[in-house]
Design an enzyme around this catalytic site. Structure first.
Site, PDB file in Angstrom:
ATOM      1  N   LYS A  38       0.928  -1.354   0.198  1.00 57.37           N
ATOM      2  CA  LYS A  38       0.059  -0.160  -0.126  1.00 57.37           C
ATOM      3  C   LYS A  38       0.776   1.145   0.014  1.00 57.37           C
ATOM      4  O   LYS A  38       1.360   1.700   1.018  1.00 57.37           O
ATOM      5  CB  LYS A  38      -1.089  -0.012   1.012  1.00 57.37           C
ATOM      6  CG  LYS A  38      -2.274   0.551   1.226  1.00 57.37           C
ATOM      7  CD  LYS A  38      -2.088   2.196   0.701  1.00 57.37           C
ATOM      8  CE  LYS A  38      -1.767   3.041   1.932  1.00 57.37           C
ATOM      9  NZ  LYS A  38      -1.600   4.431   1.560  1.00 57.37           N
TER      10      LYS A  38
ATOM     11  N   GLU B  70       9.707   1.467  10.973  1.00 63.83           N
ATOM     12  CA  GLU B  70      10.807   2.213  10.598  1.00 63.83           C
ATOM     13  C   GLU B  70      10.092   3.925  10.580  1.00 63.83           C
ATOM     14  O   GLU B  70       9.392   4.149   9.646  1.00 63.83           O
ATOM     15  CB  GLU B  70      11.157   2.005   9.242  1.00 63.83           C
ATOM     16  CG  GLU B  70      11.838   0.618   9.109  1.00 63.83           C
ATOM     17  CD  GLU B  70      13.136   0.566   9.906  1.00 63.83           C
ATOM     18  OE1 GLU B  70      13.876   1.298  10.181  1.00 63.83           O
ATOM     19  OE2 GLU B  70      13.470  -0.547  10.055  1.00 63.83           O
TER      20      GLU B  70
ATOM     21  N   CYS C 238      14.207  10.646   6.492  1.00 61.68           N
ATOM     22  CA  CYS C 238      14.199  10.403   7.755  1.00 61.68           C
ATOM     23  C   CYS C 238      15.597  10.391   8.655  1.00 61.68           C
ATOM     24  O   CYS C 238      15.386  10.797   9.762  1.00 61.68           O
ATOM     25  CB  CYS C 238      13.533   8.789   8.210  1.00 61.68           C
ATOM     26  SG  CYS C 238      14.674   7.955   7.180  1.00 61.68           S
TER      27      CYS C 238
ATOM     28  N   GLU D 106      10.567  16.587  14.443  1.00 68.12           N
ATOM     29  CA  GLU D 106      11.073  16.323  13.034  1.00 68.12           C
ATOM     30  C   GLU D 106      10.456  17.347  12.067  1.00 68.12           C
ATOM     31  O   GLU D 106       9.290  17.605  12.097  1.00 68.12           O
ATOM     32  CB  GLU D 106      10.446  14.934  12.487  1.00 68.12           C
ATOM     33  CG  GLU D 106      10.953  14.616  11.022  1.00 68.12           C
ATOM     34  CD  GLU D 106      10.471  13.267  10.841  1.00 68.12           C
ATOM     35  OE1 GLU D 106       9.131  12.844  10.870  1.00 68.12           O
ATOM     36  OE2 GLU D 106      11.172  12.231  10.290  1.00 68.12           O
TER      37      GLU D 106
HETATM   38  P1  TAP Z   1       2.706   8.505   7.273  1.00 63.41           P
HETATM   39  O1  TAP Z   1       1.747   9.915   7.312  1.00 63.41           O
HETATM   40  O2  TAP Z   1       2.935   8.217   8.626  1.00 63.41           O
HETATM   41  O3  TAP Z   1       2.402   7.623   6.226  1.00 63.41           O
HETATM   42  C1  TAP Z   1       2.976   6.493   5.572  1.00 63.41           C
HETATM   43  C2  TAP Z   1       2.177   5.706   5.215  1.00 63.41           C
HETATM   44  O4  TAP Z   1       0.998   5.184   6.045  1.00 63.41           O
HETATM   45  C3  TAP Z   1       1.440   5.908   4.213  1.00 63.41           C
HETATM   46  O5  TAP Z   1       1.097   5.045   3.011  1.00 63.41           O
HETATM   47  C4  TAP Z   1      -0.046   6.449   4.863  1.00 63.41           C
HETATM   48  O6  TAP Z   1      -1.095   6.169   3.886  1.00 63.41           O
HETATM   49  C5  TAP Z   1      -0.128   5.129   5.663  1.00 63.41           C
HETATM   50  N1  TAP Z   1      -1.082   5.399   6.727  1.00 63.41           N
HETATM   51  C6  TAP Z   1      -1.778   6.574   7.479  1.00 63.41           C
HETATM   52  N2  TAP Z   1      -2.629   6.436   8.186  1.00 63.41           N
HETATM   53  C7  TAP Z   1      -2.559   4.898   8.347  1.00 63.41           C
HETATM   54  C8  TAP Z   1      -3.252   3.985   8.984  1.00 63.41           C
HETATM   55  N3  TAP Z   1      -4.199   4.516  10.129  1.00 63.41           N
HETATM   56  N4  TAP Z   1      -3.205   2.551   9.114  1.00 63.41           N
HETATM   57  C9  TAP Z   1      -2.337   2.537   8.128  1.00 63.41           C
HETATM   58  N5  TAP Z   1      -1.546   3.168   7.183  1.00 63.41           N
HETATM   59  C10 TAP Z   1      -1.701   4.371   7.404  1.00 63.41           C
HETATM   60  O7  TAP Z   1       4.179   9.272   6.758  1.00 63.41           O
HETATM   61  P2  TAP Z   1       4.512  10.039   5.550  1.00 63.41           P
HETATM   62  O8  TAP Z   1       4.267  11.682   5.926  1.00 63.41           O
HETATM   63  O9  TAP Z   1       4.076   9.400   4.206  1.00 63.41           O
HETATM   64  O10 TAP Z   1       6.088   9.785   5.477  1.00 63.41           O
HETATM   65  C11 TAP Z   1       6.878  10.815   6.268  1.00 63.41           C
HETATM   66  C12 TAP Z   1       7.493   9.985   7.551  1.00 63.41           C
HETATM   67  O11 TAP Z   1       7.820   8.868   7.445  1.00 63.41           O
HETATM   68  C13 TAP Z   1       8.449  10.937   8.380  1.00 63.41           C
HETATM   69  O12 TAP Z   1       8.075  10.933   9.733  1.00 63.41           O
HETATM   70  C14 TAP Z   1       9.610  10.099   8.044  1.00 63.41           C
HETATM   71  O13 TAP Z   1      10.593  10.273   8.930  1.00 63.41           O
HETATM   72  C15 TAP Z   1       9.231   8.707   7.970  1.00 63.41           C
HETATM   73  N6  TAP Z   1      10.138   7.855   7.354  1.00 63.41           N
HETATM   74  C16 TAP Z   1      11.045   6.908   8.236  1.00 63.41           C
HETATM   75  C17 TAP Z   1      11.958   6.059   7.300  1.00 63.41           C
HETATM   76  C18 TAP Z   1      12.627   5.359   8.162  1.00 63.41           C
HETATM   77  S1  TAP Z   1      13.344   4.130   7.360  1.00 63.41           S
HETATM   78  N7  TAP Z   1      12.766   5.345   9.589  1.00 63.41           N
HETATM   79  C19 TAP Z   1      11.989   6.411   6.082  1.00 63.41           C
HETATM   80  C20 TAP Z   1      11.247   7.419   5.371  1.00 63.41           C
HETATM   81  C21 TAP Z   1      10.260   8.001   6.106  1.00 63.41           C
HETATM   82  P3  TAP Z   1      -1.504   7.664   2.901  1.00 63.41           P
HETATM   83  O14 TAP Z   1      -0.171   8.411   2.566  1.00 63.41           O
HETATM   84  O15 TAP Z   1      -2.049   7.153   1.540  1.00 63.41           O
HETATM   85  O16 TAP Z   1      -2.452   8.416   3.915  1.00 63.41           O
END
Ligand code: TAP
Length: 494
Positions: A184, A258, A292, A394
């Site tokens: 997803k 992660e 991240c 962050e």
């Molecule tokens: P999130 O808002 O947490 O979204 C991540 C994924 O989770 C998306 O596919 C999102 O779907 C989905 N999601 C949202 N609500 C959910 C729920 N209730 N149940 C299941 N899935 C759900 O993060 P983002 O804004 O996309 O990414 C940025 C974050 O990722 C930052 O905090 C960054 O630090 C972190 N990140 C961490 C790493 C590692 S390796 N630690 C690497 C990259 C990024 P939708 O987007 O379709 O709503």
């Protein structure tokens, strides 16, 4: 209208498509637009997967698992090598799809696609090196074997900042281990994941082993978390959503999370100043800071503080910001959406109100070509205090805070004083300082005199609110196995 016809055609083929049980078909659910963040133009749509489609994907994965998991590892390895070759051969096209939906410049996106290909080859090789152990027993005539068996159906839920690699690591390790997977991707960047599915299909990976569902995380992602036939959730995203997944999972299942970070860098008086500035500029601003492991805050010894601030400001000012499709070699493209841009502005404002000194950036680049996109200049603020948001939360944007320190233990203590523990950096040449910092930093990844905290064959994971579990390396592969202890009474006494 998209200017590039070939790109528009590649995206049109993926429009509103789901990949279930080896078939690409238009989804039945409502449509959600996908935008180019550099222009705010709608480039296509995704279909929000319905409950029936989610069930169909999970059941296809369950069915495929039965045979995929029983193949000899070498057969799975051959499929992964084929996948890596197909991805590398089409890297430019896939990179342009990524840039159109995510904003990073094409050259940078192409680098990410090639790293995904590398992951396919790495895990293809690892697949053939999975072995167990024979354990000494406490009685004669017994032998204990500890063997590894693939977990089952994995749901991979991924964010938008690295749309290929963050799907790819989970995909490659799952497939190598013998698991099947339902992916997803983030709502903002679905087409890169669907383009990867096209390559899985072309590589002859059997129907149902890989499935891609699009839609909102709160609906489709949550349905996968709650699905009784999903054995493991491999999630990358924010700490808030990761915690929500952990708390809302209704069955006992394996989780790897992660999550977010707020990564510090320490520059001691013994550091090579030029190298430290170069490293800081790269890791603070690459991918617009939407990493991240981006450097959020830098603690610099007072003896070299002003010189460091001046040089980092100049390095930030020298970076180019542009539409990543039109200028593939730009240093920074558009940010992925309005949300991280708004947060960047909020953190900047908070710091300025609390007394920080703006020394570079602080605004969007000027020009009509930037008017509709989410652009922001790389921004450096000096004289930061720990109470500022940029120093403990962050930002996920092109903003870095700098603060002076006098005592190394105090810098280490500030560096550790956040809920996060993903990656930390240090520039120093004095061996004692290097040792004190390496041991003292409470982080899963510590990079000294470089800013590339993750490499494919070393374990990569966070501590505290930055997550549980590992990606990269043999350790990631182990996340996709159950261990089984077989205690055999053969009756032979030595
Ligand atoms: P999130 O808002 O947490 O979204 C991540 C994924 O989770 C998306 O596919 C999102 O779907 C989905 N999601 C949202 N609500 C959910 C729920 N209730 N149940 C299941 N899935 C759900 O993060 P983002 O804004 O996309 O990414 C940025 C974050 O990722 C930052 O905090 C960054 O630090 C972190 N990140 C961490 C790493 C590692 S390796 N630690 C690497 C990259 C990024 P939708 O987007 O379709 O709503």
């Amino acid at each position: 209208m998209m200017k590039n016809n070939a790109l528009a055609e590649s995206i049109a083929v993926l429009d509103s498509i789901l990949y279930i049980d080896g078939k690409f078909s238009k989804g039945k659910g409502s449509r959600l637009p996908v935008l180019n963040p550099a222009t705010s133009e709608v480039i296509g749509h995704i279909a929000a997967a319905t409950t029936d489609e989610i069930d169909a994907a999970v059941s296809a994965a369950r069915h495929a698992f039965a045979s995929w998991s029983k193949l000899v590892p070498k057969t799975r390895a051959i499929a992964l090598h084929r996948l890596g070759d197909l991805i590398a051969a089409d890297a430019l096209n896939m990179a342009m799809i990524m840039t159109a939906e995510q904003g990073k410049p094409v050259n940078e996106a192409k680098g990410e696609i090639l790293k995904l290909a590398e992951a396919c080859h790495f895990y293809a090789e690892e697949a053939t090196r999975v072995h167990g152990e024979i354990i000494p027993n406490d009685q004669q005539g017994f032998q204990s074997l500890v063997v590894r068996e693939p977990i089952g159906v994995v749901a991979a839920i991924t964010p938008w900042n690295y749309p290929a690699e963050l799907v790819g690591w989970k995909l490659c390790a799952s497939l190598a281990a013998g698991c099947s997977i339902v992916i997803k991707p983030a709502e903002l960047t679905p087409f890169t994941a669907l383009a990867i599915a096209q390559k899985c299909h072309a590589a002859g990976i059997p129907a149902g082993v890989v499935n891609v569902l699009t839609g909102k995380g709160s609906q489709v992602g949550q349905a996968l978390v709650e699905h009784p036939q999903v054995d493991k959730i491999a999630f990358t995203g924010s700490s808030a959503v990761g915690l929500h997944i952990q708390q809302s999972c209704p069955q006992v299942k394996r989780l790897s999370l992660e999550l977010g970070g707020n990564c510090p860098m320490i520059v001691t008086a013994s550091a090579d100043l030029d190298a430290a500035v170069k490293g800081a500029a790269r890791r603070s601003f690459r991918n617009c800071g939407q990493i991240c492991i981006a450097i959020n805050r830098i603690y610099v010894h007072r003896a070299i503080y002003e010189e460091f601030v001046t040089q980092l400001a100049a390095a930030a000012d020298a970076l180019s910001v542009d539409n990543g499709l039109e200028n593939p070699a730009a240093d920074l493209g558009a940010m992925a959406s309005a949300e991280p841009l708004d947060k960047t502005r909020t953190h900047l404002q908070d710091a300025l109100v609390k007394g920080a000194r703006l020394v570079a950036g602080g605004k969007a680049p000027e020009g009509i070509q930037y008017a509709k996109g989410h652009f922001f200049r790389p921004t450096v603020i000096a004289d930061c205090k720990h109470s500022m948001q940029v120093m403990s939360e962050e930002t996920f944007g092109p903003l870095v805070g700098v603060a002076p320190f006098d005592d190394l233990d105090e810098a280490i203590s500030y560096a550790n004083d956040t809920p996060y523990g993903l990656a930390a950096y240090c520039y120093a040449q004095n061996l004692t300082e290097i040792h004190r910092v390496s041991v003292g930093l409470d982080y899963g990844n510590v990079a000294i005199n470089n800013v590339d905290a993750g490499i494919m064959n070393a374990a990569y994971g966070g501590r505290k609110q930055s997550g549980v579990g590992y990606e990269h390396g043999r350790e990631e592969l182990l996340e996709y196995f159950n261990f089984k202890h077989i205690r055999l009474h053969h009756g032979v006494e030595n």
